[in-house]
Design a protein around this motif. Sequence first.
Motif, short mmCIF file in Angstrom:
data_model
loop_
_atom_site.label_atom_id
_atom_site.label_comp_id
_atom_site.label_asym_id
_atom_site.label_seq_id
_atom_site.Cartn_x
_atom_site.Cartn_y
_atom_site.Cartn_z
N GLU A 144 -21.76 53.16 -48.09
CA GLU A 144 -22.05 53.25 -49.92
C GLU A 144 -23.08 54.16 -50.28
O GLU A 144 -24.01 54.46 -49.59
CB GLU A 144 -22.71 51.85 -49.77
CG GLU A 144 -24.06 51.59 -49.80
CD GLU A 144 -24.64 50.34 -50.15
OE1 GLU A 144 -24.03 49.15 -50.18
OE2 GLU A 144 -26.55 50.35 -49.77
N ARG A 148 -25.86 55.28 -53.51
CA ARG A 148 -26.99 54.82 -54.78
C ARG A 148 -27.14 55.71 -55.74
O ARG A 148 -28.10 56.73 -54.92
CB ARG A 148 -27.86 53.42 -53.78
CG ARG A 148 -27.05 52.58 -53.36
CD ARG A 148 -28.37 51.41 -52.94
NE ARG A 148 -27.40 50.04 -52.86
CZ ARG A 148 -27.24 49.51 -53.33
NH1 ARG A 148 -27.51 48.81 -54.19
NH2 ARG A 148 -26.73 48.31 -52.53
N GLU A 188 -28.81 51.97 -57.93
CA GLU A 188 -27.64 51.88 -58.35
C GLU A 188 -26.47 52.15 -57.27
O GLU A 188 -26.17 53.10 -57.47
CB GLU A 188 -27.45 51.85 -59.69
CG GLU A 188 -27.96 52.19 -60.63
CD GLU A 188 -28.12 50.03 -60.95
OE1 GLU A 188 -27.22 49.49 -60.84
OE2 GLU A 188 -29.22 49.23 -60.97
N LEU A 189 -25.76 51.39 -57.48
CA LEU A 189 -24.51 51.54 -56.24
C LEU A 189 -23.49 52.27 -57.15
O LEU A 189 -23.06 52.19 -58.48
CB LEU A 189 -23.42 50.33 -55.87
CG LEU A 189 -22.45 50.70 -54.63
CD1 LEU A 189 -22.60 51.17 -53.61
CD2 LEU A 189 -22.37 49.82 -54.92
N VAL A 190 -22.60 53.37 -56.38
CA VAL A 190 -21.71 53.69 -57.07
C VAL A 190 -20.56 53.95 -56.57
O VAL A 190 -20.50 53.86 -55.11
CB VAL A 190 -22.23 55.54 -56.77
CG1 VAL A 190 -20.94 56.68 -57.70
CG2 VAL A 190 -23.22 55.82 -57.26
N THR A 191 -19.73 53.09 -57.74
CA THR A 191 -18.04 52.06 -56.85
C THR A 191 -17.60 53.20 -56.93
O THR A 191 -16.48 52.96 -56.08
CB THR A 191 -18.11 51.00 -57.79
OG1 THR A 191 -18.30 51.42 -59.43
CG2 THR A 191 -19.28 49.64 -57.53
N ASP A 192 -17.27 53.96 -58.16
CA ASP A 192 -16.64 55.19 -58.15
C ASP A 192 -16.98 56.96 -57.99
O ASP A 192 -17.31 57.01 -58.69
CB ASP A 192 -15.35 54.97 -59.12
CG ASP A 192 -14.22 56.25 -58.93
OD1 ASP A 192 -14.37 56.86 -58.52
OD2 ASP A 192 -13.64 55.62 -59.94
N PRO A 193 -16.68 57.21 -56.85
CA PRO A 193 -17.47 58.77 -56.68
C PRO A 193 -17.10 59.46 -57.30
O PRO A 193 -17.66 60.74 -57.97
CB PRO A 193 -17.74 58.86 -55.15
CG PRO A 193 -17.79 57.77 -54.34
CD PRO A 193 -17.08 56.79 -55.63
N GLY A 213 -16.64 61.49 -53.89
CA GLY A 213 -15.16 60.85 -54.53
C GLY A 213 -13.77 62.41 -54.03
O GLY A 213 -12.84 61.66 -54.03
N GLN A 270 -15.30 59.12 -59.90
CA GLN A 270 -15.66 59.61 -61.42
C GLN A 270 -17.16 59.84 -62.07
O GLN A 270 -17.19 60.21 -62.70
CB GLN A 270 -14.63 58.24 -62.26
CG GLN A 270 -13.59 58.05 -61.99
CD GLN A 270 -12.44 58.94 -63.00
OE1 GLN A 270 -13.77 59.39 -63.83
NE2 GLN A 270 -11.31 58.79 -62.60
#
Length: 580
Positions: free
Chosen positions: A401, A403, A407-412, A393, A414
């Motif tokens: 994407e 995971r 679980e999907l990491v939406t904000d790498p 990030g 953070q």
Amino acid sequence: MKPRQALWRMVRATPKLYVTDIVLQLFRSAIPLLPALVVWKVLDQYSHGSNLTSGVWVMVGLLAGIAVARVTVLLMSVAMDAEVESAVGSMLMRNSFARILDAPGAAALRKPVGDVVSRLGGDTTTIAEMFVYALMVAGAGVQALLAVIVMMTIDPLVTLVVFVPLAAAGVLINLASSRIKDYHRASRLAAGEVSAFLGDAFNGVQAIQLAGAQRPIIARLTSLNEQRRRRTLRSRLFTETFMVSLWTNTAHVGVGLVLIIVAGQMNEGTFTVGELALFVAYLGWIADFTSLFSQNLAMYKQSVASLNRLEEILPAGGSLACLTTSASTRLVDVDAPRRVPLMCLEVRDLTFLHPNSARGVHDVSFDVQRGTFVVVTGRVGSGKSTLLRSLLGLIPLQGGEIRWNGELVTDPAQFFVPPQSAYTPQVPRLYSDTMRHNILLGLPEDDERLRLAVRSAVLEQDIDHLEHGLATLVGPRGAKLSGGQLQRVAAARMFVREPELLVFDDLSSALDVDTERRLWERLAEVSGRTCLAVSHRRVAWERADHIIVMADGRIEAQGTLEDVLRASSEIKHLWHEEGA
């Protein structure tokens, strides 16, 4: 957003603070009008032959009470002024710094570091002082209005006449306002150039010495300082000396006009000595208001320039709205992210292309299983560092994407922080502090945990040879350490945090083969440690559970060492080059 809108937004962020200050300013300004009223009545009584024996002590008592009240309110007002100045400066500095920190890790500062520091200090101070002066002007304006009302009740004509020079001075100040802004911008620009040059010089001391460039560097610094001196002197002469002297002389002209006009009236008895004393005293307060108003006008112009300078250091997309966002300026404790044990990290079709370039990484997919050692390798420019930065990030994902345990990491940005992961870049950053503090970096003291981190980083022998061990000061950016020591201190900083995922970007570039071998061996001693590392060394490939070979921003091959040696021309080339 226009500068005046940004300034008003800052007032709206903490309205109670400004209202309190204004109320105190009103009392602070109104109380000084009272002594002239007392003296006016006393002198008029005395001039009419009244006996003042009994009234003297009453007058003394009134003046003493007024003095005590004035000092009390003055102290309260000064304290509140300091609160306002601190709140404004803190908001601007905090928001500017937060915006810079929120930018992607690969984004460079838009201005040299020294210049950025100069702006965060000098320009925020300029704006904060303008707010304090504005509040003082508000109080002084009410004071001047009350004074004018009293003077008008005594003699409207004299009151109107003495305002002619004040009005003329106001026109001159208004005409000069644009030049005030230009002079201040030039002065602050020169100060920023000196700070930027000093920052670059301190960072390149060794290069300057090796090139024998000490004299040219000092000559350049002297030239920049002389330029700053001339610009600052011109700005101060215009905004302080010229303007202050203009208002001071205007007040004197006003007093002279009063004396000329009322001389005949005093002979006729239509204008008293007490009224003259009051006019002279009140003219001084009115002149103070006009002087403060002119100074605040100058400071407003300077603040507009300073706001624009702060906006210039913000990353792309930053604006004045970012600088004036309402937020607490006090540091608060932030709960550490909850540890989520890593079972499997899945990366699918990860893509990032650098602006105005086709270089980057395209559709990269791979898995990292718990307890494995995964090595990313490839030639220079193949996209290895970009891959790690986009995964963590530090630069924004443009596609794909990530995971963590499915679980999907939406904000790498953070998510990939301790205790989930820790990262060491190619050129680690250390602070001018002790080695201990550089490793702990805010963590509580834990000697056993620190000892294990030092051992894992193969640093124990280096520390034994340092005069003060872990208490040794490393110098700015670790200048007192070798390149290998600097990288291993950064590695120890990672190990002491015991993250789920260790990410190294070419940690071994400054290490000899033997030191690197021991580092990877010790990494494997702790069960469950998961590592993702960029490396071009055979010693890393031989220990790797999985190797990812990058070429032109894409994965050319991945698998065990045997797999990639069989499938990839890139690693065959690197293998023979490394063994040569």
